[in-house]
Scaffold this motif. Structure first.
Motif, PDB file in Angstrom:
ATOM      1  N   ASP A 118     152.804  33.406  59.557  1.00 17.23           N
ATOM      2  CA  ASP A 118     152.729  31.985  59.245  1.00 17.23           C
ATOM      3  C   ASP A 118     151.303  31.630  58.857  1.00 17.23           C
ATOM      4  O   ASP A 118     150.401  32.456  58.964  1.00 17.23           O
ATOM      5  CB  ASP A 118     153.174  31.148  60.433  1.00 17.23           C
ATOM      6  CG  ASP A 118     153.888  29.873  60.003  1.00 17.23           C
ATOM      7  OD1 ASP A 118     153.604  29.375  58.887  1.00 17.23           O
ATOM      8  OD2 ASP A 118     154.714  29.375  60.770  1.00 17.23           O
ATOM      9  N   HIS A 119     151.117  30.393  58.398  1.00 14.69           N
ATOM     10  CA  HIS A 119     149.782  29.961  57.979  1.00 14.69           C
ATOM     11  C   HIS A 119     149.490  28.531  58.404  1.00 14.69           C
ATOM     12  O   HIS A 119     148.760  27.808  57.733  1.00 14.69           O
ATOM     13  CB  HIS A 119     149.602  30.139  56.459  1.00 14.69           C
ATOM     14  CG  HIS A 119     150.711  29.604  55.637  1.00 14.69           C
ATOM     15  ND1 HIS A 119     150.886  28.273  55.372  1.00 14.69           N
ATOM     16  CD2 HIS A 119     151.729  30.243  55.024  1.00 14.69           C
ATOM     17  CE1 HIS A 119     151.959  28.107  54.613  1.00 14.69           C
ATOM     18  NE2 HIS A 119     152.493  29.287  54.400  1.00 14.69           N
ATOM     19  N   LEU A 120     150.049  28.135  59.542  1.00 18.22           N
ATOM     20  CA  LEU A 120     149.809  26.777  60.031  1.00 18.22           C
ATOM     21  C   LEU A 120     148.403  26.621  60.600  1.00 18.22           C
ATOM     22  O   LEU A 120     147.774  25.586  60.433  1.00 18.22           O
ATOM     23  CB  LEU A 120     150.848  26.400  61.094  1.00 18.22           C
ATOM     24  CG  LEU A 120     152.298  26.349  60.597  1.00 18.22           C
ATOM     25  CD1 LEU A 120     153.251  26.093  61.760  1.00 18.22           C
ATOM     26  CD2 LEU A 120     152.456  25.303  59.518  1.00 18.22           C
ATOM     27  N   GLU A 121     147.930  27.641  61.268  1.00 21.25           N
ATOM     28  CA  GLU A 121     146.575  27.640  61.825  1.00 21.25           C
ATOM     29  C   GLU A 121     145.680  28.517  60.957  1.00 21.25           C
ATOM     30  O   GLU A 121     146.153  29.470  60.334  1.00 21.25           O
ATOM     31  CB  GLU A 121     146.593  28.195  63.264  1.00 21.25           C
ATOM     32  CG  GLU A 121     147.512  27.455  64.211  1.00 21.25           C
ATOM     33  CD  GLU A 121     147.043  26.047  64.520  1.00 21.25           C
ATOM     34  OE1 GLU A 121     145.819  25.812  64.486  1.00 21.25           O
ATOM     35  OE2 GLU A 121     147.897  25.184  64.787  1.00 21.25           O
ATOM     36  N   ASP A 122     144.387  28.234  60.934  1.00 19.16           N
ATOM     37  CA  ASP A 122     143.449  28.996  60.102  1.00 19.16           C
ATOM     38  C   ASP A 122     143.479  30.493  60.405  1.00 19.16           C
ATOM     39  O   ASP A 122     143.455  31.315  59.497  1.00 19.16           O
ATOM     40  CB  ASP A 122     142.015  28.475  60.269  1.00 19.16           C
ATOM     41  CG  ASP A 122     141.813  27.112  59.621  1.00 19.16           C
ATOM     42  OD1 ASP A 122     142.683  26.696  58.816  1.00 19.16           O
ATOM     43  OD2 ASP A 122     140.800  26.461  59.914  1.00 19.16           O
ATOM     44  N   THR A 123     143.547  30.840  61.669  1.00 17.93           N
ATOM     45  CA  THR A 123     143.567  32.258  62.042  1.00 17.93           C
ATOM     46  C   THR A 123     144.826  32.939  61.522  1.00 17.93           C
ATOM     47  O   THR A 123     144.769  34.048  60.987  1.00 17.93           O
ATOM     48  CB  THR A 123     143.488  32.410  63.580  1.00 17.93           C
ATOM     49  OG1 THR A 123     142.339  31.702  64.036  1.00 17.93           O
ATOM     50  CG2 THR A 123     143.383  33.857  63.991  1.00 17.93           C
ATOM     51  N   GLU A 124     145.976  32.268  61.685  1.00 15.89           N
ATOM     52  CA  GLU A 124     147.237  32.803  61.164  1.00 15.89           C
ATOM     53  C   GLU A 124     147.184  32.934  59.649  1.00 15.89           C
ATOM     54  O   GLU A 124     147.651  33.928  59.090  1.00 15.89           O
ATOM     55  CB  GLU A 124     148.410  31.877  61.517  1.00 15.89           C
ATOM     56  CG  GLU A 124     148.744  31.768  62.972  1.00 15.89           C
ATOM     57  CD  GLU A 124     149.827  30.725  63.224  1.00 15.89           C
ATOM     58  OE1 GLU A 124     149.920  29.726  62.469  1.00 15.89           O
ATOM     59  OE2 GLU A 124     150.588  30.909  64.194  1.00 15.89           O
ATOM     60  N   ALA A 125     146.636  31.931  58.989  1.00 16.45           N
ATOM     61  CA  ALA A 125     146.554  31.939  57.522  1.00 16.45           C
ATOM     62  C   ALA A 125     145.712  33.118  57.052  1.00 16.45           C
ATOM     63  O   ALA A 125     146.074  33.805  56.091  1.00 16.45           O
ATOM     64  CB  ALA A 125     145.969  30.628  57.015  1.00 16.45           C
ATOM     65  N   GLU A 126     144.608  33.375  57.729  1.00 18.24           N
ATOM     66  CA  GLU A 126     143.748  34.486  57.337  1.00 18.24           C
ATOM     67  C   GLU A 126     144.483  35.820  57.471  1.00 18.24           C
ATOM     68  O   GLU A 126     144.423  36.670  56.578  1.00 18.24           O
ATOM     69  CB  GLU A 126     142.474  34.492  58.183  1.00 18.24           C
ATOM     70  CG  GLU A 126     141.489  35.545  57.747  1.00 18.24           C
ATOM     71  CD  GLU A 126     140.184  35.472  58.529  1.00 18.24           C
ATOM     72  OE1 GLU A 126     139.429  36.466  58.451  1.00 18.24           O
ATOM     73  OE2 GLU A 126     139.912  34.466  59.204  1.00 18.24           O
ATOM     74  N   ILE A 127     145.210  35.993  58.554  1.00 18.13           N
ATOM     75  CA  ILE A 127     145.973  37.229  58.773  1.00 18.13           C
ATOM     76  C   ILE A 127     147.041  37.384  57.695  1.00 18.13           C
ATOM     77  O   ILE A 127     147.188  38.443  57.082  1.00 18.13           O
ATOM     78  CB  ILE A 127     146.602  37.233  60.181  1.00 18.13           C
ATOM     79  CG1 ILE A 127     145.500  37.359  61.236  1.00 18.13           C
ATOM     80  CG2 ILE A 127     147.632  38.351  60.319  1.00 18.13           C
ATOM     81  CD1 ILE A 127     145.963  37.063  62.661  1.00 18.13           C
TER      82      ILE A 127
END
Length: 149
Positions: A118-127
């Motif tokens: 997912d990409h809801l949070e910046d960390t998730e988006a980066e991954i």
């Protein structure tokens, strides 16, 4: 991989089924569930689904609908992707990308959502974005997030 392709669009210039299959296979990697539906739609259907399932009253490039069976039921179906052909075509032009590259990105992006990214949070988006870059690079497709100069 078992792919069900549904064409519910009047758009021209759609990718061939073999291309969609190749892009999907790349994104599926080691995923055990290898059954998938890709439905290509026009803006009206995309808008309705986006409104009904995400509360956003506009068409969007790709929607992912993961399939979750009860734990005791072995299932090969990963989920469904709904890709809006006119939106993908407009975005490719606006972003200065070859249409096929943007289609590949939408398939990879959607399947990663089905796999739990997912990409809801910046960390998730980066991954997630880094994984997209890696998968697309493996198909000789440039970074879809690069800034055009």
């Amino acid at each position: 991989m078992k792919l069900e392709l549904q064409i519910a669009s009047e758009a021209t210039g759609l990718p061939a089924e073999n291309d969609l299959r190749r892009w999907a296979e790349t994104a599926l990697e080691d995923e055990d569930r290898r059954e998938l539906v890709i439905r290509i739609v026009d803006e009206a259907e995309s808008r309705q689904l986006n409104r009904d399932y995400r509360g956003r009253d506009k068409p969007t490039n790709v929607l992912s609908f993961p399939f979750e069976a009860p734990p005791e039921v072995p299932v090969g179906h990963l989920g469904d992707l709904v890709i809006c052909a006119p939106v993908v075509a407009r975005e490719a032009v606006a972003q200065g990308k070859p249409l096929a590259h943007h289609w590949a990105h939408m398939v990879v992006h959607g399947i990663l959502h089905l796999r739990g990214y997912d990409h809801l949070e910046d960390t998730e988006a980066e991954i997630m974005e880094n994984r997209e870059r890696e998968l697309l690079a493996g198909m000789s497709i440039p970074d879809p997030y690069r800034e055009e100069k």
